[in-house]
Motif scaffolding. Sequence first.
Motif, PDB file in Angstrom:
ATOM      1  N   SER A 209       0.809  -1.216   0.000  1.00  0.00           N
ATOM      2  CA  SER A 209       0.000   0.000   0.000  1.00  0.00           C
ATOM      3  C   SER A 209       0.846   1.271   0.000  1.00  0.00           C
ATOM      4  CB  SER A 209      -0.908  -0.014   1.236  1.00  0.00           C
ATOM      5  OG  SER A 209      -1.612   1.187   1.370  1.00  0.00           O
ATOM      6  N   GLY A 210       0.703   2.080  -1.055  1.00  0.00           N
ATOM      7  CA  GLY A 210       1.352   3.380  -1.134  1.00  0.00           C
ATOM      8  C   GLY A 210       2.792   3.387  -1.592  1.00  0.00           C
ATOM      9  N   LEU A 211       3.417   2.220  -1.707  1.00  0.00           N
ATOM     10  CA  LEU A 211       4.846   2.186  -2.036  1.00  0.00           C
ATOM     11  C   LEU A 211       5.115   2.706  -3.446  1.00  0.00           C
ATOM     12  CD1 LEU A 211       7.712   1.509  -1.235  1.00  0.00           C
ATOM     13  CD2 LEU A 211       7.288  -0.874  -1.886  1.00  0.00           C
ATOM     14  N   ALA A 212       4.265   2.363  -4.409  1.00  0.00           N
ATOM     15  CA  ALA A 212       4.480   2.824  -5.784  1.00  0.00           C
ATOM     16  C   ALA A 212       4.434   4.344  -5.868  1.00  0.00           C
ATOM     17  CB  ALA A 212       3.435   2.212  -6.716  1.00  0.00           C
ATOM     18  N   HIS A 213       3.573   4.963  -5.063  1.00  0.00           N
ATOM     19  CA  HIS A 213       3.500   6.427  -5.070  1.00  0.00           C
ATOM     20  C   HIS A 213       4.789   7.035  -4.530  1.00  0.00           C
ATOM     21  CE1 HIS A 213       1.409  10.349  -3.653  1.00  0.00           C
ATOM     22  NE2 HIS A 213       1.824  10.471  -4.904  1.00  0.00           N
ATOM     23  N   LEU A 214       5.355   6.429  -3.506  1.00  0.00           N
ATOM     24  CA  LEU A 214       6.639   6.908  -2.996  1.00  0.00           C
ATOM     25  C   LEU A 214       7.730   6.777  -4.045  1.00  0.00           C
ATOM     26  CD1 LEU A 214       6.723   5.515   0.656  1.00  0.00           C
ATOM     27  CD2 LEU A 214       6.565   7.916  -0.044  1.00  0.00           C
ATOM     28  N   VAL A 215       7.695   5.693  -4.812  1.00  0.00           N
ATOM     29  CA  VAL A 215       8.669   5.523  -5.886  1.00  0.00           C
ATOM     30  C   VAL A 215       8.519   6.637  -6.919  1.00  0.00           C
ATOM     31  CG1 VAL A 215       9.398   4.033  -7.788  1.00  0.00           C
ATOM     32  CG2 VAL A 215       8.866   3.033  -5.565  1.00  0.00           C
ATOM     33  N   SER A 216       7.283   6.957  -7.272  1.00  0.00           N
ATOM     34  CA  SER A 216       7.062   7.986  -8.297  1.00  0.00           C
ATOM     35  C   SER A 216       7.554   9.352  -7.835  1.00  0.00           C
ATOM     36  CB  SER A 216       5.583   8.051  -8.687  1.00  0.00           C
ATOM     37  OG  SER A 216       4.807   8.700  -7.706  1.00  0.00           O
TER      38      SER A 216
ATOM     39  N   SER B  94       2.453  12.244   1.095  1.00  0.00           N
ATOM     40  CA  SER B  94       1.361  12.360   2.064  1.00  0.00           C
ATOM     41  C   SER B  94       0.505  13.589   1.774  1.00  0.00           C
ATOM     42  CB  SER B  94       1.917  12.429   3.482  1.00  0.00           C
ATOM     43  OG  SER B  94       2.559  11.229   3.833  1.00  0.00           O
ATOM     44  N   TYR B  95       1.158  14.686   1.368  1.00  0.00           N
ATOM     45  CA  TYR B  95       0.419  15.906   1.021  1.00  0.00           C
ATOM     46  C   TYR B  95      -0.494  15.670  -0.181  1.00  0.00           C
ATOM     47  CZ  TYR B  95      -0.433  20.350  -1.317  1.00  0.00           C
ATOM     48  OH  TYR B  95      -1.033  21.393  -1.976  1.00  0.00           O
ATOM     49  N   VAL B  96       0.024  14.988  -1.206  1.00  0.00           N
ATOM     50  CA  VAL B  96      -0.787  14.693  -2.389  1.00  0.00           C
ATOM     51  C   VAL B  96      -2.001  13.853  -2.002  1.00  0.00           C
ATOM     52  CG1 VAL B  96      -0.842  13.435  -4.579  1.00  0.00           C
ATOM     53  CG2 VAL B  96       1.091  14.911  -4.038  1.00  0.00           C
ATOM     54  N   ASN B  97      -1.793  12.851  -1.153  1.00  0.00           N
ATOM     55  CA  ASN B  97      -2.912  12.024  -0.717  1.00  0.00           C
ATOM     56  C   ASN B  97      -3.961  12.847   0.021  1.00  0.00           C
ATOM     57  OD1 ASN B  97      -4.206   9.317   0.080  1.00  0.00           O
ATOM     58  ND2 ASN B  97      -3.789  10.244   2.060  1.00  0.00           N
TER      59      ASN B  97
ATOM     60  N   ASP C  98      -0.652   7.124   1.979  1.00  0.00           N
ATOM     61  CA  ASP C  98      -1.424   7.789   3.040  1.00  0.00           C
ATOM     62  C   ASP C  98      -0.664   7.935   4.347  1.00  0.00           C
ATOM     63  OD1 ASP C  98      -1.450   5.188   4.025  1.00  0.00           O
ATOM     64  OD2 ASP C  98      -3.518   4.799   3.421  1.00  0.00           O
ATOM     65  N   GLY C  99       0.564   7.445   4.405  1.00  0.00           N
ATOM     66  CA  GLY C  99       1.379   7.645   5.594  1.00  0.00           C
ATOM     67  C   GLY C  99       1.147   6.649   6.708  1.00  0.00           C
ATOM     68  N   PHE C 100       0.239   5.715   6.539  1.00  0.00           N
ATOM     69  CA  PHE C 100      -0.068   4.778   7.613  1.00  0.00           C
ATOM     70  C   PHE C 100       0.954   3.645   7.721  1.00  0.00           C
ATOM     71  CE2 PHE C 100      -4.300   6.686   7.084  1.00  0.00           C
ATOM     72  CZ  PHE C 100      -4.558   7.005   8.403  1.00  0.00           C
ATOM     73  N   LYS C 101       1.717   3.420   6.660  1.00  0.00           N
ATOM     74  CA  LYS C 101       2.767   2.412   6.696  1.00  0.00           C
ATOM     75  C   LYS C 101       4.116   3.093   6.489  1.00  0.00           C
ATOM     76  CE  LYS C 101       2.167  -1.700   5.104  1.00  0.00           C
ATOM     77  NZ  LYS C 101       1.988  -2.886   4.223  1.00  0.00           N
ATOM     78  N   SER C 102       5.119   2.587   7.148  1.00  0.00           N
ATOM     79  CA  SER C 102       6.453   3.155   7.022  1.00  0.00           C
ATOM     80  C   SER C 102       7.293   2.300   6.075  1.00  0.00           C
ATOM     81  CB  SER C 102       7.142   3.216   8.389  1.00  0.00           C
ATOM     82  OG  SER C 102       6.448   4.093   9.255  1.00  0.00           O
ATOM     83  N   TYR C 103       8.004   2.984   5.178  1.00  0.00           N
ATOM     84  CA  TYR C 103       8.878   2.289   4.248  1.00  0.00           C
ATOM     85  C   TYR C 103      10.278   2.886   4.328  1.00  0.00           C
ATOM     86  CZ  TYR C 103       4.543   0.557   2.175  1.00  0.00           C
ATOM     87  OH  TYR C 103       3.326  -0.046   1.976  1.00  0.00           O
TER      88      TYR C 103
END
Length: 355
Positions: free
Chosen positions: A47-54, A130-133, A164-169
């Motif tokens: 969850s959300g990891l691909a967005h962090l990559v982008s 997180s801001y974009v979400n 969404d910031g709920f998981k840490s990577y």
Amino acid sequence: MYSVRSARQFSTSALRAVSFKTVPASSDSVSSLKVIVKNAGSKSGPSGLAHLVSTSTFLDTPEKSGLRLKREAELLGGEYSAEITRDALILKATFLKEGLPFFVNALGSALAKASFKPHELKEVAGPYSSYVNSLKTSCPKTKGIEELHAVTFRSGLGLPLWYDGFKSYSTEDIKTFAKSAFLTENIEIIGENVDSADLQKFVSESSFASLPTGNDVIAQPQPTYTGSESRIRRAGKTSAVLGFAVEDADAFELVAAGLVANAPSTISANVESKVLSYDGASLFYFSVTSSDAAETSKIIKDAAKHLKTLDFSKYAKYASYLAGKPVTSKSVTIPSEFNLVVIGDVDNAPLKSEL
């Protein structure tokens, strides 16, 4: 318009699976590139990891800092961006025609040589994602459509589109995801107002040539669920979204057109109906958003009734207009169950069982 495989042009093994395409120019002086990285979308990882990559894509490489890349692109009259979809990571660049070599190399380096440094994740990519979400999901309709994906698909296409910031990577998580996705088999390069031979030549000489090869990933059918309901209490406007997964996307363009055509004319409510097509599945939805929860309630009830009673085959012309492509008249089988999401004043919105 055409598509060719670079294996016919170059002996570099890493480029054999890259797909090239050129499209007609929309301007004589401005060119653009789009790099589509399949299997790098939000459905392909945690969850959300691909967005962090982008959001980490155009930061530092061993050759250039993110700031230097941005300044050089601006000096050449160009700009670039990265966005995430459920199916893919998409890199885009728009520039003056003579800037093609620079931007091919910049996009290639963004994929093949991104440094993914810890401080970038902590100070730039994480907070910005997180801001974009927060910005996107502050819209109740957008939040409702996201939730509809979650209840319809659950995993895969049901994962959040944004971080969404709920998981840490960690940066290692980002590197691992990028390594698994940034393969030549996943890459499609589309150039507008560029010479095809030049594009292929510059790609062969760029960092794209250093991307590893892998195995083709075939899109698998997504498990889907119906009969679900989600209600999220929130101040502000009230949005109700009903929908379900469909196999015949074109047929449900007719349904979307029919529901919109029969929605009441109002200046206070926003009504929308679409079919979202992905690799392995399509999702139909109808949404209504209003500052008046009673109005939202009435319109969503009417839409549910129309789903069961309208003859959608007669809306081909309007469907073609809304979809921007030819839609032929055909009979449509409506599922007996659908999913419902309500965001906002849930106390004054109908339950799914009441529709």
